[in-house]
Write a protein that holds these residues in place. Structure first.
Motif, short mmCIF file in Angstrom:
data_model
loop_
_atom_site.label_atom_id
_atom_site.label_comp_id
_atom_site.label_asym_id
_atom_site.label_seq_id
_atom_site.Cartn_x
_atom_site.Cartn_y
_atom_site.Cartn_z
N TRP A 1 -10.97 -2.93 -2.74
CA TRP A 1 -10.78 -1.48 -2.78
C TRP A 1 -11.73 -0.88 -3.81
CZ3 TRP A 1 -6.89 1.21 -0.05
CH2 TRP A 1 -6.01 0.40 0.68
N TRP B 1 -4.55 3.33 -8.35
CA TRP B 1 -5.18 2.16 -8.98
C TRP B 1 -4.11 1.27 -9.62
CZ3 TRP B 1 -9.94 -0.05 -9.36
CH2 TRP B 1 -10.11 -1.00 -10.37
N LYS C 1 -10.00 -6.45 -6.07
CA LYS C 1 -9.63 -7.21 -4.89
C LYS C 1 -8.12 -7.43 -5.01
CE LYS C 1 -12.29 -10.10 -2.88
NZ LYS C 1 -13.07 -11.17 -2.28
N ASP C 2 -7.36 -6.83 -4.08
CA ASP C 2 -5.91 -6.90 -4.18
C ASP C 2 -5.36 -8.27 -3.84
OD1 ASP C 2 -5.43 -7.12 -1.38
OD2 ASP C 2 -5.08 -4.98 -1.14
N ARG C 3 -4.08 -8.43 -3.99
CA ARG C 3 -3.44 -9.74 -3.80
C ARG C 3 -3.55 -10.26 -2.37
NH1 ARG C 3 2.96 -8.28 -4.35
NH2 ARG C 3 2.36 -6.51 -5.58
N ALA D 1 1.86 1.85 -3.51
CA ALA D 1 0.74 2.35 -4.33
C ALA D 1 0.40 3.80 -4.03
CB ALA D 1 -0.49 1.47 -4.13
N LEU E 1 -2.28 -0.65 -6.90
CA LEU E 1 -3.09 -1.68 -6.28
C LEU E 1 -3.42 -2.82 -7.24
CD1 LEU E 1 -5.64 0.49 -4.27
CD2 LEU E 1 -3.83 -0.96 -3.33
N ALA E 2 -3.46 -2.54 -8.54
CA ALA E 2 -3.86 -3.53 -9.53
C ALA E 2 -2.82 -4.63 -9.72
CB ALA E 2 -4.17 -2.85 -10.86
N ASP E 3 -1.60 -4.43 -9.25
CA ASP E 3 -0.54 -5.43 -9.38
C ASP E 3 -0.94 -6.69 -8.61
OD1 ASP E 3 1.84 -6.78 -9.80
OD2 ASP E 3 2.93 -5.64 -8.28
N TYR F 1 0.83 -1.20 0.00
CA TYR F 1 0.00 0.00 0.00
C TYR F 1 0.87 1.26 0.00
CZ TYR F 1 -3.52 -3.48 1.17
OH TYR F 1 -4.32 -4.59 1.17
N ALA G 1 -3.89 -8.06 -8.65
CA ALA G 1 -5.29 -7.95 -8.20
C ALA G 1 -6.25 -8.64 -9.17
CB ALA G 1 -5.69 -6.49 -8.07
#
Length: 137
Positions: free
Chosen positions: A130, A97, A123-125, A25, A100-102, A22, A104
């Motif tokens: 989010w 975004w 939905k993150d890893r 990000a 966070l998308a890594d 986080y 996700a």
């Protein structure tokens, strides 16, 4: 006097990795205190787990997290909450975004919607859902 709310996320051994993710990000400062830092942990194997952690960014973003000890019940649940991040700068929200998308699962791509200039859900890893949006001007 003002009152702020901060999402406090509960993990089982992943709090540090989640907070570092986080921070990558959103930027800002990372603070982590482990069970070992606090003295003798209940279980020495959990000494490096997070008893209190936070990411705090200059733009107002803040999230807290900790690792629930193995001696306590814990379940990640199924959509018990969403973390909502709202802003007025499309570039800033798009950058968060992207971070966070890594790794996700994208539930709703970040794009214009009837109620927001940009809106997206993922939905993150770590299994946290989010919702990011840019409010109309």
């Amino acid at each position: 006097m003002s009152v702020n709310t901060t999402p406090h996320l509960n993990f089982r051994g992943d709090a540090r990795a989640a907070l570092e993710f986080y921070q990558a990000a959103f930027g800002g400062d990372l603070t982590v205190i482990t069970y070992g830092d606090m003295g003798a942990p209940e279980d020495p194997a959990e000494a490096a787990n997070v008893v209190w952690g936070q990411v705090s960014a200059p733009n107002g973003f803040r999230v807290m997290a900790y690792d629930v000890p193995a001696s306590r019940p814990w379940s990640p649940g199924e959509d018990p909450f969403f973390v909502s991040v709202r802003g007025d700068d499309a570039e800033e929200i798009a950058a968060a975004w992207k971070g966070l998308a890594d790794g996700a699962v994208i539930l709703q791509p970040l794009e214009p919607s009837p109620w927001a200039a940009l809106y997206g859900m993922l939905k993150d890893r770590f299994g946290v859902t989010w919702v990011l949006d840019v409010l109309p001007a």
